[in-house]
Structure formats: structure tokens, C-alpha cells
Design a protein around this motif. Structure first.
Motif, PDB file in Angstrom:
ATOM      1  N   ALA A 139      -0.009   6.930   4.286  1.00 13.44           N
ATOM      2  CA  ALA A 139      -0.828   7.352   3.143  1.00 13.44           C
ATOM      3  C   ALA A 139      -1.288   8.782   3.368  1.00 13.44           C
ATOM      4  CB  ALA A 139      -2.030   6.433   2.967  1.00 13.44           C
ATOM      5  N   MET A 140      -1.350   9.554   2.288  1.00 15.53           N
ATOM      6  CA  MET A 140      -1.772  10.949   2.382  1.00 15.53           C
ATOM      7  C   MET A 140      -2.651  11.289   1.179  1.00 15.53           C
ATOM      8  SD  MET A 140       2.119  12.357   1.837  1.00 15.53           S
ATOM      9  CE  MET A 140       1.691  14.072   1.867  1.00 15.53           C
ATOM     10  N   ARG A 141      -3.742  12.014   1.452  1.00 16.13           N
ATOM     11  CA  ARG A 141      -4.690  12.393   0.415  1.00 16.13           C
ATOM     12  C   ARG A 141      -5.150  13.822   0.666  1.00 16.13           C
ATOM     13  NH1 ARG A 141      -2.884   8.321  -0.968  1.00 16.13           N
ATOM     14  NH2 ARG A 141      -3.869   6.470  -1.894  1.00 16.13           N
ATOM     15  N   GLN A 142      -5.640  14.453  -0.393  1.00 20.71           N
ATOM     16  CA  GLN A 142      -6.141  15.824  -0.298  1.00 20.71           C
ATOM     17  C   GLN A 142      -7.652  15.832  -0.419  1.00 20.71           C
ATOM     18  OE1 GLN A 142      -4.681  18.476  -3.322  1.00 20.71           O
ATOM     19  NE2 GLN A 142      -5.637  20.288  -2.441  1.00 20.71           N
ATOM     20  N   ILE A 143      -8.308  16.637   0.418  1.00 22.70           N
ATOM     21  CA  ILE A 143      -9.757  16.842   0.356  1.00 22.70           C
ATOM     22  C   ILE A 143     -10.012  18.316   0.052  1.00 22.70           C
ATOM     23  CG2 ILE A 143     -11.903  16.832   1.676  1.00 22.70           C
ATOM     24  CD1 ILE A 143     -10.897  14.495   3.261  1.00 22.70           C
ATOM     25  N   VAL A 144     -10.763  18.551  -1.011  1.00 22.76           N
ATOM     26  CA  VAL A 144     -11.068  19.929  -1.416  1.00 22.76           C
ATOM     27  C   VAL A 144     -12.413  20.362  -0.864  1.00 22.76           C
ATOM     28  CG1 VAL A 144     -11.442  21.462  -3.378  1.00 22.76           C
ATOM     29  CG2 VAL A 144      -9.649  19.723  -3.490  1.00 22.76           C
ATOM     30  N   ASP A 145     -13.437  19.519  -1.002  1.00 19.74           N
ATOM     31  CA  ASP A 145     -14.759  19.851  -0.490  1.00 19.74           C
ATOM     32  C   ASP A 145     -15.384  18.599   0.120  1.00 19.74           C
ATOM     33  OD1 ASP A 145     -15.807  18.337  -2.675  1.00 19.74           O
ATOM     34  OD2 ASP A 145     -15.634  20.103  -3.942  1.00 19.74           O
TER      35      ASP A 145
ATOM     36  N   HIS B 140      -5.998  24.830  -2.050  1.00 19.96           N
ATOM     37  CA  HIS B 140      -4.826  25.578  -2.528  1.00 19.96           C
ATOM     38  C   HIS B 140      -3.627  24.644  -2.697  1.00 19.96           C
ATOM     39  CE1 HIS B 140      -7.312  29.017  -1.590  1.00 19.96           C
ATOM     40  NE2 HIS B 140      -7.325  28.692  -0.290  1.00 19.96           N
ATOM     41  N   ASP B 141      -2.511  25.242  -3.093  1.00 20.40           N
ATOM     42  CA  ASP B 141      -1.280  24.473  -3.262  1.00 20.40           C
ATOM     43  C   ASP B 141      -0.787  23.974  -1.899  1.00 20.40           C
ATOM     44  OD1 ASP B 141      -1.329  24.962  -5.960  1.00 20.40           O
ATOM     45  OD2 ASP B 141      -0.055  26.748  -5.833  1.00 20.40           O
ATOM     46  N   HIS B 142      -0.073  22.863  -1.937  1.00 19.73           N
ATOM     47  CA  HIS B 142       0.434  22.276  -0.700  1.00 19.73           C
ATOM     48  C   HIS B 142       1.573  23.120  -0.129  1.00 19.73           C
ATOM     49  CE1 HIS B 142      -2.032  18.821  -1.415  1.00 19.73           C
ATOM     50  NE2 HIS B 142      -1.440  18.570  -2.573  1.00 19.73           N
ATOM     51  N   GLN B 143       1.672  23.071   1.212  1.00 19.73           N
ATOM     52  CA  GLN B 143       2.722  23.820   1.895  1.00 19.73           C
ATOM     53  C   GLN B 143       3.800  22.853   2.393  1.00 19.73           C
ATOM     54  OE1 GLN B 143       1.285  27.149   4.367  1.00 19.73           O
ATOM     55  NE2 GLN B 143      -0.803  26.542   3.804  1.00 19.73           N
ATOM     56  N   SER B 144       4.656  23.364   3.273  1.00 23.51           N
ATOM     57  CA  SER B 144       5.836  22.600   3.681  1.00 23.51           C
ATOM     58  C   SER B 144       5.481  21.289   4.383  1.00 23.51           C
ATOM     59  CB  SER B 144       6.713  23.453   4.602  1.00 23.51           C
ATOM     60  OG  SER B 144       5.994  23.835   5.778  1.00 23.51           O
ATOM     61  N   LEU B 145       4.391  21.257   5.157  1.00 23.88           N
ATOM     62  CA  LEU B 145       4.035  20.038   5.881  1.00 23.88           C
ATOM     63  C   LEU B 145       3.769  18.888   4.913  1.00 23.88           C
ATOM     64  CD1 LEU B 145       3.487  18.794   8.659  1.00 23.88           C
ATOM     65  CD2 LEU B 145       1.075  19.418   8.383  1.00 23.88           C
ATOM     66  N   TRP B 146       3.056  19.159   3.839  1.00 23.36           N
ATOM     67  CA  TRP B 146       2.777  18.119   2.837  1.00 23.36           C
ATOM     68  C   TRP B 146       4.070  17.594   2.223  1.00 23.36           C
ATOM     69  CZ3 TRP B 146      -1.664  15.703   0.936  1.00 23.36           C
ATOM     70  CH2 TRP B 146      -1.513  14.998  -0.256  1.00 23.36           C
ATOM     71  N   HIS B 147       4.967  18.494   1.888  1.00 27.91           N
ATOM     72  CA  HIS B 147       6.218  18.093   1.237  1.00 27.91           C
ATOM     73  C   HIS B 147       7.095  17.261   2.198  1.00 27.91           C
ATOM     74  CE1 HIS B 147       5.045  20.516  -2.086  1.00 27.91           C
ATOM     75  NE2 HIS B 147       5.158  21.675  -1.423  1.00 27.91           N
ATOM     76  N   GLU B 148       7.103  17.615   3.480  1.00 23.70           N
ATOM     77  CA  GLU B 148       7.872  16.814   4.430  1.00 23.70           C
ATOM     78  C   GLU B 148       7.227  15.440   4.630  1.00 23.70           C
ATOM     79  OE1 GLU B 148      10.725  17.497   5.482  1.00 23.70           O
ATOM     80  OE2 GLU B 148      10.861  19.621   4.934  1.00 23.70           O
TER      81      GLU B 148
ATOM     82  N   GLN C 257      -4.838  11.762  10.805  1.00 21.70           N
ATOM     83  CA  GLN C 257      -4.618  13.186  11.054  1.00 21.70           C
ATOM     84  C   GLN C 257      -5.308  14.007   9.987  1.00 21.70           C
ATOM     85  OE1 GLN C 257      -0.541  14.419  10.819  1.00 21.70           O
ATOM     86  NE2 GLN C 257      -0.965  16.561  11.331  1.00 21.70           N
ATOM     87  N   ALA C 258      -5.967  15.083  10.389  1.00 26.42           N
ATOM     88  CA  ALA C 258      -6.618  16.013   9.468  1.00 26.42           C
ATOM     89  C   ALA C 258      -6.116  17.421   9.748  1.00 26.42           C
ATOM     90  CB  ALA C 258      -8.133  15.946   9.622  1.00 26.42           C
ATOM     91  N   SER C 259      -5.677  18.100   8.689  1.00 24.37           N
ATOM     92  CA  SER C 259      -5.126  19.452   8.839  1.00 24.37           C
ATOM     93  C   SER C 259      -5.291  20.191   7.516  1.00 24.37           C
ATOM     94  CB  SER C 259      -3.645  19.381   9.235  1.00 24.37           C
ATOM     95  OG  SER C 259      -3.047  20.658   9.214  1.00 24.37           O
ATOM     96  N   ASP C 260      -5.137  21.512   7.573  1.00 22.22           N
ATOM     97  CA  ASP C 260      -5.165  22.289   6.324  1.00 22.22           C
ATOM     98  C   ASP C 260      -3.769  22.445   5.730  1.00 22.22           C
ATOM     99  OD1 ASP C 260      -4.094  23.955   8.221  1.00 22.22           O
ATOM    100  OD2 ASP C 260      -5.237  25.735   7.618  1.00 22.22           O
ATOM    101  N   GLY C 261      -2.760  21.877   6.392  1.00 19.59           N
ATOM    102  CA  GLY C 261      -1.399  21.929   5.874  1.00 19.59           C
ATOM    103  C   GLY C 261      -0.588  23.118   6.332  1.00 19.59           C
ATOM    104  N   ASP C 262      -1.247  24.083   6.954  1.00 14.74           N
ATOM    105  CA  ASP C 262      -0.528  25.266   7.441  1.00 14.74           C
ATOM    106  C   ASP C 262       0.182  24.917   8.751  1.00 14.74           C
ATOM    107  OD1 ASP C 262       0.333  27.876   7.596  1.00 14.74           O
ATOM    108  OD2 ASP C 262      -1.454  28.566   8.660  1.00 14.74           O
ATOM    109  N   ASN C 263       1.455  25.299   8.879  1.00 11.14           N
ATOM    110  CA  ASN C 263       2.229  24.963  10.064  1.00 11.14           C
ATOM    111  C   ASN C 263       3.237  26.062  10.362  1.00 11.14           C
ATOM    112  OD1 ASN C 263       3.033  23.414  12.231  1.00 11.14           O
ATOM    113  ND2 ASN C 263       4.408  22.111  11.037  1.00 11.14           N
ATOM    114  N   TRP C 264       3.693  26.091  11.599  1.00 14.26           N
ATOM    115  CA  TRP C 264       4.669  27.093  12.018  1.00 14.26           C
ATOM    116  C   TRP C 264       5.997  26.858  11.307  1.00 14.26           C
ATOM    117  CZ3 TRP C 264       3.835  31.411  14.700  1.00 14.26           C
ATOM    118  CH2 TRP C 264       4.928  32.108  15.218  1.00 14.26           C
ATOM    119  N   ASP C 265       6.731  27.940  11.034  1.00  7.62           N
ATOM    120  CA  ASP C 265       8.016  27.831  10.330  1.00  7.62           C
ATOM    121  C   ASP C 265       8.945  26.858  11.051  1.00  7.62           C
ATOM    122  OD1 ASP C 265       7.105  29.643   8.536  1.00  7.62           O
ATOM    123  OD2 ASP C 265       8.102  31.374   9.465  1.00  7.62           O
TER     124      ASP C 265
END
Length: 429
Positions: free
Chosen positions: A403-409, A382-390, A345-353
Motif C-alpha cells: 500500500a502507498m499513500r501521499q502525505i502533504v502536511d 509536489h508531483d511524484h518522481q520515479s520511486l513512486w512510479h516504480e 517506509q517514509a520518504s519524500d520520493g527523491d532517489n538517485w538516478d
């Protein structure tokens, strides 16, 4: 004796065997150059090979030569200047002219640039994906009898020459020779002992006719022993083959990409490059891996490859819609008892409340018990949002399979990909 002849077509003035030997010998240097090339070029340009360079000092061959000093009492062939016993003047300075890499200008000496050569597409991808594999790939129960393997099923006296069992045939021949020669050897030993006893008798009591008869018997028995064949057609044994159904290691990879409005064009390009790298990896190393492409914003849809990479559809963000769709597809087409299931799965981490909590529950209760592996990449500086924390909660419950990783560029794509799919020593076979 068996001879193996390599009849693979080679390019003009090239040797496939020597090339493979060279690639194996300098694997470490080539792999480092390939990683630098991947970081330089676009991931979408992975279909072609690459021209790489190796420092000339790294491909130098060890040589043996005579050092300075020592006593030498020989004259080399072809010498027309010196005679035995002559003293040769010691060379001055520190040897020949400087080579490449030595400071200062010089009007003598020769240098060498880096050794450059071109890797083919197959060789390039081999180095790109070296040491990577799908984690926790398992053999599953039979889905059908389509996958079979020919296995040895004992020995028989009839068969084709290519399946002859040399060891068993020689063993049978040896046993037959022992069995056939044993009674003859016993009779021969008795005749030899009788002859020896007769010859030890006093000449007055010796029976010449008996001696002639025993010698004739001994000669006859020795010829019978020699007549026993070394190997006979009766001794030959052949391997028999039988078709045996094999457990299937078939797998399916779900590619889930966020195409919502919060995903900028740069984020989408990075996600597409990640999935393209994943696609090339699966195509290169696995034959029985199906791909299912899922795009989502507020709603999720299963799409084909063309639409997955090039559609411009966008909208809000509800990640749980994609997870629900993946779960439905699994229940309908890919039962966990017959398939190895993977999700990337690839996402920017932004999700509906409040949707992130739903995603966590879907993963923990429904998806993760069925999946072999789940890889999540979050594309954001940017900083991680709620999806990352869940998702961190899910990773804590399934540390080996989530497994989860962050990609900046774009420069992070290849290192993150290698980290997610690196070979694990403790992986189940």
C-alpha cells in the motif's frame, strides 16, 4: 451459584462500570471528537488523554410524560389545590422559556452548554486506534516451546473443585441412579402386582399372611429406592488440563526513514510523527511485536529508537541501501517461516538516478514474497518522481500486501495512517 465481584480500584466518586457503559453508548460521538482532537494536537503529544465535548442534545435521555388534552380522572398525591372534577387552565404560549440554541435574548429559561469530560490516556488511545490492526497477521510454525497454552485434556475422577464438570457429573449421577434403581423397581412392580392379585381374590381364598408379607416387602423396596443418593463422590468428574505448544504470532515491524538532504526539516518532522503514531499503535495492541529502526541516505544503518528519532545525520539518497539492509536483517534474525514481517517506509520520493529500478526488483524478487505487508508514505506536496512510479508497479503485482499513500502536511498523518492499517474483513486468521 457463582458471584463476580469487581474489585478494581476506582477514582473518587467514579464508577468504572458506569464509565465503560457511557463510553460504549456514545462511542460514535466520542470517536468523532477524538478524531478532531488528533487533528488539532501534535502527534508527539499523544501520550496524554484528552478533554472532549459532546453536544448536550446528543446525550438526552428519552422520557415519558403526559401530553396536552385527554381525559384524566385522578388527583395526584400531595395536591392541595384541586379536587376531582376541577378543570385546569391550559398553559399559554408554546411552553417554557427557550433553551440554548434558540435565537433572541430572553429574561427567562435556562440553557445548557456541551457536555465535557476527560478521557484517560488508555481510553484516548483506544478510540484513536479503534478498528486498526496489522494486516494479514498469521500463525507461524513453532520457533520454540516457550509459548504454551493450557487446554482441556479429558475428564478424570480426581481434581480440584474449581475444575469440576457439572454437566458430566450430573450425567454420571443420573446414569448411576437408573442402574441402581432398575432391579429394585422391577422387584417393587412384581410385589405390587402380587399384592393386587391377592387382594382381588375371594375373601375365603385370600391369604392374610401373604398380604402382610407383600406389604412389608413393598415398604422395604420403597425405602431402598429412597436410599439411593442423588449424587455420590463416585459420580464427580473433573476437567484435566494439559500444556499444549501454540503456534507463535510474533511479528517484526521495520521502520525505514529517509534522512537524506532532500528531506526538509518539515518532512522529517512529519515522518517522525507518522512513526511515533505507528509505535503507539503497536505498543497499545500487540505484545509480541519487535521494532527495527533503519535510517538511510546514501547508506543505511540499523539504529536504536533514540537515534532514529533524534539523530541529525544526513546525506544523499539511495533507497535501495535500506531495502538491502532490511533483507539482510530478515535472513539473519527473522526467518519468514517463523515471523510475520512488516515494513513501513517514509520518504519524500527523491532517489538517485537508476536506483528506483533496483528498489523495484528488490521488492518484487526478494522482499515481497516474505512480507505480510509493506506500507509506503511519500511526504511531498509536489508531483511524484520515479520511486513512486516504480512502487506502483510493485503495488500492481501485490495489491493486497503493498500500500502507498501521499502525505502533504501534518493534517494528513492520521487519516493516512487509518487508511493503511484499517481492519480488513477478508484478512486471513
Amino acid at each position: 451459584m457463582t458471584y463476580f465481584i469487581d474489585r478494581r480500584p476506582n477514582a473518587k466518586h467514579k464508577s468504572a462500570v458506569n464509565r465503560q457503559r457511557f463510553l460504549e453508548r456514545y462511542r460514535k460521538h466520542i470517536k468523532r471528537s477524538v478524531e478532531e482532537a488528533v487533528n488539532r494536537r501534535s502527534i508527539t503529544d499523544m501520550e496524554r488523554g484528552e478533554k472532549i465535548s459532546i453536544p448536550a442534545k446528543d446525550i438526552s435521555e428519552p422520557v415519558f410524560q403526559h401530553g396536552q388534552g385527554g381525559a384524566r380522572n385522578i388527583v395526584s398525591p400531595g395536591n392541595k389545590e384541586f379536587l376531582q372534577g376541577d378543570k385546569i387552565r391550559r398553559p399559554g404560549g408554546q411552553g417554557g422559556g427557550g433553551g440554548a440554541g434558540e435565537g433572541g435574548a430572553s429574561n427567562q429559561g435556562e440553557g445548557s452548554d456541551e457536555f465535557a469530560f476527560t478521557l484517560s490516556r488508555e481510553e484516548f488511545l483506544e478510540f484513536v486506534f479503534d478498528g486498526l490492526e496489522l494486516p494479514h497477521l498469521q500463525r507461524k510454525p513453532l520457533k520454540s516451546l516457550e509459548e504454551i497454552k493450557m487446554v482441556r485434556a479429558g475428564l478424570a475422577r480426581d481434581g480440584v473443585p474449581s475444575r469440576i464438570s457439572i454437566t458430566r457429573s450430573m450425567r454420571e449421577a443420573y446414569a448411576r441412579r437408573i442402574a441402581m434403581r432398575a432391579p429394585i423397581k422391577r422387584a417393587l412392580k412384581e410385589a405390587q402386582e402380587a399384592l393386587a392379585a391377592e387382594e382381588r381374590k375371594d375373601p375365603v381364598l385370600r391369604n392374610p399372611a401373604r398380604i402382610v408379607e407383600l406389604k412389608a416387602e413393598i415398604e422395604r423396596l420403597e425405602k431402598r429406592i429412597e436410599a439411593v443418593p442423588f449424587i455420590d463422590t463416585y459420580d464427580l468428574r473433573y476437567h484435566q488440563l494439559a500444556a499444549q505448544p501454540q503456534p507463535s504470532s510474533q511479528a517484526v515491524m521495520f521502520c525505514v526513514m529517509d534522512v537524506s538532504g532532500s528531506m526538509t526539516q518539515n518532512h522529517k518532522d512529519i515522518a517522525k510523527r507518522f512513526f511515533l503514531l505507528l509505535y503507539l499503535f503497536l505498543e497499545k495492541h500487540y505484545e509480541k511485536v519487535e521494532l527495527v529502526f533503519v535510517r538511510h541516505h546514501t547508506a543505511a544503518r540499523e539504529v536504536n529508537e533514540e537515534e532514529f528519532f533524534y539523530s541529525r545525520e544526513t546525506g544523499g539518497t539511495i533507497v535501495s541501501s535500506a531495502l538491502n539492509l532490511v533483507n539482510k536483517i530478515i535472513e539473519k534474525r527473522y526467518p519468514a517461516g517463523q515471523w510475520n514481517l512488516y515494513v513501513a517506509q517514509a520518504s519524500d520520493g527523491d532517489n538517485w538516478d537508476d536506483d528506483s529500478n533496483i528498489c523495484r526488483d528488490l521488492l518484487v524478487k526478494q522482499l515481497m514474497p516474505q512480507l505480510q505487508y509493506y506500507a509506503y508514505v511519500e511526504i511531498t506536496p509536489h508531483d511524484h518522481q520515479s520511486l513512486w512510479h516504480e512502487y506502483e508497479t510493485v503495488a500492481a503485482q501485490f495489491p493486497e500486501r503493498f500500500a502507498m499513500r501521499q502525505i502533504v502536511d501534518a493534517g494528513d498523518i492520521y487519516p493516512v495512517f487509518r487508511e493503511l492499517f484499517k481492519r480488513r474483513l477478508s484478512q486471513e486468521r
